[in-house]
Design a protein around this motif. Sequence first.
Motif, PDB file in Angstrom:
ATOM      1  N   LYS A   1       0.922  -1.378   0.217  1.00  0.00           N
ATOM      2  CA  LYS A   1      -0.058  -0.023  -0.026  1.00  0.00           C
ATOM      3  C   LYS A   1       0.747   1.171  -0.051  1.00  0.00           C
ATOM      4  CE  LYS A   1      -4.452  -1.630   1.976  1.00  0.00           C
ATOM      5  NZ  LYS A   1      -5.102  -1.001   1.317  1.00  0.00           N
ATOM      6  N   ILE A   2       0.347   2.479  -0.687  1.00  0.00           N
ATOM      7  CA  ILE A   2       0.973   3.626  -0.297  1.00  0.00           C
ATOM      8  C   ILE A   2       0.573   4.152   0.822  1.00  0.00           C
ATOM      9  CG2 ILE A   2       1.077   6.049  -1.309  1.00  0.00           C
ATOM     10  CD1 ILE A   2       0.982   4.925  -4.031  1.00  0.00           C
ATOM     11  N   VAL A   3       1.466   4.479   1.895  1.00  0.00           N
ATOM     12  CA  VAL A   3       1.234   5.138   3.037  1.00  0.00           C
ATOM     13  C   VAL A   3       1.340   6.525   3.182  1.00  0.00           C
ATOM     14  CG1 VAL A   3       1.665   3.002   4.279  1.00  0.00           C
ATOM     15  CG2 VAL A   3       3.516   4.584   3.952  1.00  0.00           C
ATOM     16  N   GLU A   4       2.013   7.271   2.251  1.00  0.00           N
ATOM     17  CA  GLU A   4       2.305   8.790   2.343  1.00  0.00           C
ATOM     18  C   GLU A   4       2.723   8.944   0.775  1.00  0.00           C
ATOM     19  OE1 GLU A   4       4.109  12.360   4.617  1.00  0.00           O
ATOM     20  OE2 GLU A   4       4.799  10.232   5.243  1.00  0.00           O
ATOM     21  N   MET A   5       2.232  10.263   0.307  1.00  0.00           N
ATOM     22  CA  MET A   5       2.447  10.825  -0.972  1.00  0.00           C
ATOM     23  C   MET A   5       2.318  12.217  -0.891  1.00  0.00           C
ATOM     24  SD  MET A   5       0.604   9.297  -4.572  1.00  0.00           S
ATOM     25  CE  MET A   5      -1.087   9.691  -4.044  1.00  0.00           C
ATOM     26  N   ALA A   6       3.262  12.864  -1.515  1.00  0.00           N
ATOM     27  CA  ALA A   6       3.504  14.334  -1.492  1.00  0.00           C
ATOM     28  C   ALA A   6       4.600  14.763  -2.693  1.00  0.00           C
ATOM     29  CB  ALA A   6       3.645  14.964  -0.168  1.00  0.00           C
ATOM     30  N   ASP A   7       4.672  16.148  -2.742  1.00  0.00           N
ATOM     31  CA  ASP A   7       5.694  16.493  -3.626  1.00  0.00           C
ATOM     32  C   ASP A   7       6.962  16.133  -2.958  1.00  0.00           C
ATOM     33  OD1 ASP A   7       3.947  17.588  -5.320  1.00  0.00           O
ATOM     34  OD2 ASP A   7       4.018  19.907  -4.405  1.00  0.00           O
ATOM     35  N   ALA A   8       8.055  15.843  -3.658  1.00  0.00           N
ATOM     36  CA  ALA A   8       9.472  15.439  -3.124  1.00  0.00           C
ATOM     37  C   ALA A   8       9.903  16.275  -2.135  1.00  0.00           C
ATOM     38  CB  ALA A   8      10.256  15.425  -4.328  1.00  0.00           C
ATOM     39  N   GLN A   9       9.852  17.360  -2.283  1.00  0.00           N
ATOM     40  CA  GLN A   9      10.607  18.377  -1.195  1.00  0.00           C
ATOM     41  C   GLN A   9       9.873  18.248   0.109  1.00  0.00           C
ATOM     42  OE1 GLN A   9      13.638  19.713  -1.549  1.00  0.00           O
ATOM     43  NE2 GLN A   9      13.611  20.054   0.696  1.00  0.00           N
ATOM     44  N   ASP A  10       8.520  18.197  -0.045  1.00  0.00           N
ATOM     45  CA  ASP A  10       7.551  18.214   1.240  1.00  0.00           C
ATOM     46  C   ASP A  10       7.617  16.948   2.057  1.00  0.00           C
ATOM     47  OD1 ASP A  10       5.941  19.612   2.748  1.00  0.00           O
ATOM     48  OD2 ASP A  10       4.018  18.782   1.702  1.00  0.00           O
ATOM     49  N   ILE A  11       7.899  15.902   1.341  1.00  0.00           N
ATOM     50  CA  ILE A  11       8.329  14.479   1.923  1.00  0.00           C
ATOM     51  C   ILE A  11       9.364  14.562   2.705  1.00  0.00           C
ATOM     52  CG2 ILE A  11       8.998  12.123   1.566  1.00  0.00           C
ATOM     53  CD1 ILE A  11       6.225  12.046   1.027  1.00  0.00           C
ATOM     54  N   TYR A  12      10.335  15.356   2.348  1.00  0.00           N
ATOM     55  CA  TYR A  12      11.625  15.330   3.144  1.00  0.00           C
ATOM     56  C   TYR A  12      11.595  16.333   4.131  1.00  0.00           C
ATOM     57  CZ  TYR A  12      13.930  12.034   0.000  1.00  0.00           C
ATOM     58  OH  TYR A  12      14.322  10.941  -0.626  1.00  0.00           O
ATOM     59  N   ASP A  13      10.882  17.256   4.038  1.00  0.00           N
ATOM     60  CA  ASP A  13      10.636  18.542   4.988  1.00  0.00           C
ATOM     61  C   ASP A  13       9.695  18.400   5.735  1.00  0.00           C
ATOM     62  OD1 ASP A  13      12.689  19.930   3.684  1.00  0.00           O
ATOM     63  OD2 ASP A  13      11.318  21.298   2.393  1.00  0.00           O
ATOM     64  N   ASN A  14       8.575  17.622   5.431  1.00  0.00           N
ATOM     65  CA  ASN A  14       7.299  17.489   6.196  1.00  0.00           C
ATOM     66  C   ASN A  14       6.460  16.190   6.281  1.00  0.00           C
ATOM     67  OD1 ASN A  14       5.448  18.538   8.297  1.00  0.00           O
ATOM     68  ND2 ASN A  14       4.138  19.193   6.499  1.00  0.00           N
ATOM     69  N   ALA A  15       7.627  15.223   6.582  1.00  0.00           N
ATOM     70  CA  ALA A  15       7.058  13.809   6.581  1.00  0.00           C
ATOM     71  C   ALA A  15       6.036  13.491   7.750  1.00  0.00           C
ATOM     72  CB  ALA A  15       8.291  12.726   6.798  1.00  0.00           C
ATOM     73  N   ARG A  16       4.975  12.914   7.377  1.00  0.00           N
ATOM     74  CA  ARG A  16       3.838  12.886   8.432  1.00  0.00           C
ATOM     75  C   ARG A  16       3.718  11.185   8.836  1.00  0.00           C
ATOM     76  NH1 ARG A  16      -0.453  16.764   5.322  1.00  0.00           N
ATOM     77  NH2 ARG A  16       0.779  18.735   5.430  1.00  0.00           N
ATOM     78  N   HIS A  17       3.854  10.448   8.092  1.00  0.00           N
ATOM     79  CA  HIS A  17       3.720   9.124   8.280  1.00  0.00           C
ATOM     80  C   HIS A  17       4.909   8.293   9.053  1.00  0.00           C
ATOM     81  CE1 HIS A  17       2.883   4.648   8.283  1.00  0.00           C
ATOM     82  NE2 HIS A  17       1.703   4.882   7.857  1.00  0.00           N
ATOM     83  N   PRO A  18       4.810   7.550  10.142  1.00  0.00           N
ATOM     84  CA  PRO A  18       5.890   7.200  10.849  1.00  0.00           C
ATOM     85  C   PRO A  18       6.762   6.293  10.222  1.00  0.00           C
ATOM     86  CG  PRO A  18       3.927   6.858  12.160  1.00  0.00           C
ATOM     87  CD  PRO A  18       3.521   7.251  10.865  1.00  0.00           C
TER      88      PRO A  18
END
Length: 335
Positions: free
Chosen positions: A245-262
């Motif tokens: 399953k996909i557990v998180e999806m976002a723009d690349a920079q946002d994933i690295y700056d503001n990851a939300r899933h543990p």
Amino acid sequence: MSVKPFCFTPVSEEGMTILNVSRLIKYFPVLGGVFLRRTGWVHAVDDVSFSVEKGKTFGLVGESGCGKTTLGRCIMGLYDLTGGSVAVQGQSISNLTGFQKKKLATHLQMIFQDPYESLDPRQTVQQILEEKYRIHGHDSSHLSREIRQLLSQVGLSKDSLSRYPHEFSGGQRQRIGIARAVSMHPEIIICDEPVSALDVSVQSKILNLLLELQQTLGLTYVFISHDLSVVRHMSDQIGVMYLGKIVEMADAQDIYDNARHPYTRALLSAVPVPDPDTEPRRIILTGEVPSVENPPSGCRFHTRCPHVADICRQEPPALISKGNDTRHVAACHFF
């Protein structure tokens, strides 16, 4: 009865969706017993959806066995889908006939992980590159010139044409694989761990080649990797997969700056920091990765999550946005 060909009109404008994966499911049967009867299912890919814009790169990242490669092969049509659909420019490609798949192959190509296993050791480079032209009935009068231009485009000399795959280094073999993929002028290329089998010193050269080809040819990539640094360098948008399953999806920079899933945070904490004065803050996940044949109920990550609660064991979290950015979605009850 005549077979209707797959009609694909190339997308010329950036920003338009060219690839759409909707609720894709792929289960593999588990066979057992004397009569090899089905005893269960391997939930390789389970309800995955995303879309990719023309000229962009969608990165898929996750641990080995999470379903990344299976998802890529489903998009390519190498596996029949258990459920869901794949559409290119709004046209479903999930149930094409053999003739239609052949037509589609000129627009959708794949670069494989192992640059040696994916090349026929009995063929020369010229034979490898000529094969697709002949299969698709291209005019052979200018074939030699096109192949030489193709080799030049990927950084190989024309002297390579008479040589066999075992005579090349790993990076050179991957360049041959890339040349084969772009030979039909595809719109979309699935890059399945294209640098993971290469030395670190060679990886950057291959990645830069892929970026250069994307700019000059207007290519759209689905880039599959377990290396978060590589995915960050290559991708415009990133999907993080765990247990199908996909557990998180976002723009690349946002994933690295503001990851939300543990799980995403744990993956990012394992990326080496190039500053010796910065103390790394590793998030160590305990427990084993559950079986894809019998995935846990509720949130599939709850058996290893440091923030687990009762609701995580009972209810699967929806992949939704939490905040003002609707492009950033995560499947977690708390983040």
